[in-house]
Design an enzyme around this catalytic site. Structure first.
Site, short mmCIF file in Angstrom:
data_model
loop_
_atom_site.label_atom_id
_atom_site.label_comp_id
_atom_site.label_asym_id
_atom_site.label_seq_id
_atom_site.Cartn_x
_atom_site.Cartn_y
_atom_site.Cartn_z
N SER A 186 6.22 -11.47 -10.53
CA SER A 186 7.27 -12.11 -9.74
C SER A 186 7.44 -13.55 -10.26
O SER A 186 7.77 -13.74 -11.43
CB SER A 186 6.91 -12.05 -8.25
N HIS B 85 9.07 -3.66 -5.70
CA HIS B 85 8.39 -4.90 -6.05
C HIS B 85 6.91 -4.88 -5.67
O HIS B 85 6.13 -5.69 -6.16
CB HIS B 85 9.10 -6.07 -5.34
#
Length: 653
Positions: free
Chosen positions: A514, A627
């Site tokens: 991320s 994610h």
């Protein structure tokens, strides 16, 4: 003396106790245990109960399914959520255990059960606004186009929203009747009830130019009057009424520093209708901001009120650890347990000042403990991971600090290789956390232990932008991505090379996910000192991120300080893709195909550009994952991810 090293596949051995709940009479503690079923490669979770009078421990649910969210009624009945019917539904069982009785039958499933009284139960379901709970519209048998009218039309958690929203219903157990309690545009979540009052979180559709907003509402269940007590100024969560109903405590902030604002504790007086921030002068994060890859099934706890309605307990984040604090409605706050550990769960007995904590350390996944905050005594309740740990080599990290060029202290840890020989040099991997406004902590990290077992030293630090070190520190990297935060990481590497003589300064690797993936991309575009890099669920191009991420518009504006198209050049200057010509470090790109937070096109752009230029790059795509791959993704793919990381570093470092 054992010599068994941790492997990626040991992920299947970790068990996570979480979400402890104390029965009204204090005699029983119910909690969930989450684990992976090895033969089916699926997750399971079950309810377990400890009898405090006999110390007996029992498992109350069984089967290859997920049972979670246990909630005691005032009379001792237990509501919980189970997917044993195929979709998550609410069930109830007697206090002594036994077969659960199904209460809800929603085709979309339900979540978050909450007792109003013995005959009424609240729950959430995720339905389109024009669907009813009893008779939802049938799913189409053929493909239909997706009509989009809102900025927020997809979510990393839920996929394409398709008009759905979180809706709050009440179930009458005696009649089976359900009715919706809140009618609003947007989501209604996180309910709390007291004496005819309902508090909940309302998240309206995103308004252009304002970004994310979530408000606390209080609704009078008799008159229907509904009041927004936070006024659309910030992001608030987890409301909890005091036992006497006179106060409502909750977490949140008014976006003073946008997404870098410290989460605070707030108190609303329902009689005088006054709102007060109890921790406004307190330079710490109220709540748990630690990151881990080994807390599947964990639940972030609410404020825990005392029976006299004069005080409460909560988790607080500070300097790489989370601890327990006591607070009063007058604003007094003081620590009751602060150790080098990660407290991720908390349940308090309201009148006796003892509680149950979920605690992890760098050398142990979570276990449950009972703590008496009057005496400081703490007793371990579960030993779910003991047998596995006793047969395994675990590396204990060493804390250290480095001084940034502008005087800030950069705090972090160095984890040694699991097995070391005197006089031998070892490669080092720099790990970079996501967020960026999160925090590496004194918690178990399976990925770090796997790499340590492969003979790597692991450096993980909290550069500027991390939580746990005050408001000024967490705000320092906004608008400066790739600036002083990059320098902090390089300063930490230099300090580690100086302080730990066993590290081979010619064999360095770097990885992160991320924001950590963004920073990995940035690093290899600005230095060649690393022999290999692995970028995960990363950002490479802020110009396209603005329009494709589920948080793209406001996150880009808040964090990088630019909008499209007016600030296109600024966004490009902060994009790692701009510096792709400078990337000579062998780079492995890992990305999930259904990642809507950092969409996979970010990886595709970087891969194609590097491959077109003849760089040493490899791209691995993880199907059907979002994610959260490293934390809650498909177990087989989580193992594949860990094996891919170690194989890349083994080949190139």
């Amino acid at each position: 003396m054992t010599d068994r090293k941790i492997t990626s596949e040991d992920l299947y051995k970790i068990k996570t106790p979480a979400d402890p709940r104390i029965s009204p009479d204090g005699s029983q503690i119910v909690y969930t245990v989450s684990s992976i079923i090895e033969k089916t490669h699926t997750y399971q979770s079950h309810l377990h109960v400890i009898n405090r009078n006999t110390q007996a421990m029992e498992q109350w649910t069984f089967g290859e399914n997920k049972n979670h969210s246990p909630r005691w009624s005032s009379g001792g009945n237990l509501a919980f959520i189970s997917d044993r019917s195929g979709t998550p539904q609410a069930y109830v069982m007697k206090a002594g255990g036994g077969e659960g009785r199904q209460l809800t039958f929603s085709s979309h499933g339900v979540s978050n059960p909450l007792w109003i009284d013995e005959d009424r139960l609240l729950f959430l379901t995720y339905l389109p606004e024009n669907d009813s709970y009893e008779n939802p519209k049938k799913k189409p048998e053929y493909p239909v186009p997706l009509e989009v009218t809102q900025i927020r039309y997809k979510s990393d958690r839920d996929g394409f929203i398709r008009g759905r929203k979180s809706r709050l219903f009440q179930l009458d157990l005696s009649t089976g009747e359900t009715r919706e309690l809140v009618s609003c545009e947007g989501d209604a979540e996180s309910p709390s009830v007291s004496a005819g009052q309902l508090a909940y979180v309302h998240t309206p559709p995103e308004i252009p130019g304002t970004g994310l907003v979530s408000d606390i509402h209080i609704k009078n269940l008799k008159t229907g009057a509904d009041k927004n007590i936070t006024g659309g100024r910030g992001i608030f969560s987890k409301p909890q009424f005091s036992p006497d109903g006179r106060c409502l405590a909750f977490f949140g902030h008014e976006k003073e520093y946008k997404s870098a604002t410290l989460q605070k504790l707030w108190l609303y007086n329902t009689e005088h209708e006054t709102l007060q921030c109890l921790t406004g002068e307190w330079d710490m994060y109220a709540g748990d901001a630690a990151v881990s890859d080994s807390l599947y099934g964990a639940v972030s706890p609410d404020v825990q009120w005392t029976a006299d309605s004069q005080g409460f307990y909560l988790i607080v984040t500070d300097r790489g650890s989370t601890g327990v604090y006591y607070g009063s409605i007058e604003g007094l706050m003081y620590p009751v347990r602060v150790e080098e550990e990660h407290v991720s769960g908390l349940a308090m007995h309201p009148s006796e000042h003892w509680g149950v904590l979920s605690i992890s350390t760098p050398i142990s996944p979570s276990e449950l403990f009972e703590a008496d905050f009057r005496t400081g005594e703490i007793v371990k309740l579960t030993h779910l991971n003991q047998q596995w740990l006793e047969g395994t080599l675990i590396s204990a990290p060493q804390a250290f600090e480095a001084e940034a060029e502008d005087g800030w202290s950069i705090h972090g840890w160095l984890m040694k290789p699991a097995v070391m020989e005197e006089g031998k040099k070892y490669p080092l991997i720099l790990q970079i956390h996501g967020g960026p406004h999160m925090m590496y902590a004194n918690t178990y990290f399976h990925e770090f232990q796997v790499l340590a077992s492969q003979g790597y030293a692991i450096l993980y630090v909290n550069p500027r932008g991390s939580h746990g070190y005050g408001q000024d520190f967490v705000n320092l990297n906004r608008g400066d991505y790739g600036g002083s935060d990059y320098k902090d990481l390089m300063t930490a590497v230099d300090a580690a090379l100086e302080d730990f003589s066993f590290v081979d300064q010619g064999r360095l690797g770097v990885t992160g996910g991320s924001y950590g993936g963004f920073m990995t991309n940035w690093i290899v575009g600005h230095t060649n000192r690393f022999k290999a890099a692995v970028t995960q669920r990363s950002i490479s191009n802020w110009l396209s991120f603005y329009g494709v991420s589920d948080i793209g518009t406001f996150f880009t504006e808040w964090e990088v300080g630019g909008t499209m198209p007016g600030d296109a050049m600024k966004l490009w200057d902060h994009s790692p893709l701009k510096y792709a010509d400078e990337i000579d470090t062998p780079l492995l790109i890992l990305h999930s195909e259904k990642d809507y937070r950092c969409p996979i096109e970010q990886a595709e752009q970087l891969y194609i550009l590097l491959k077109r230029k003849g760089k040493n790059v490899k791209f691995i795509r993880f199907p059907e994952q979002n994610h959260e791959l490293s934390r809650s993704g498909h177990p087989l793919l989580r193992v594949e991810r860990l094996n891919a990381i170690t194989a890349w570093f083994n080949e190139h470092v």
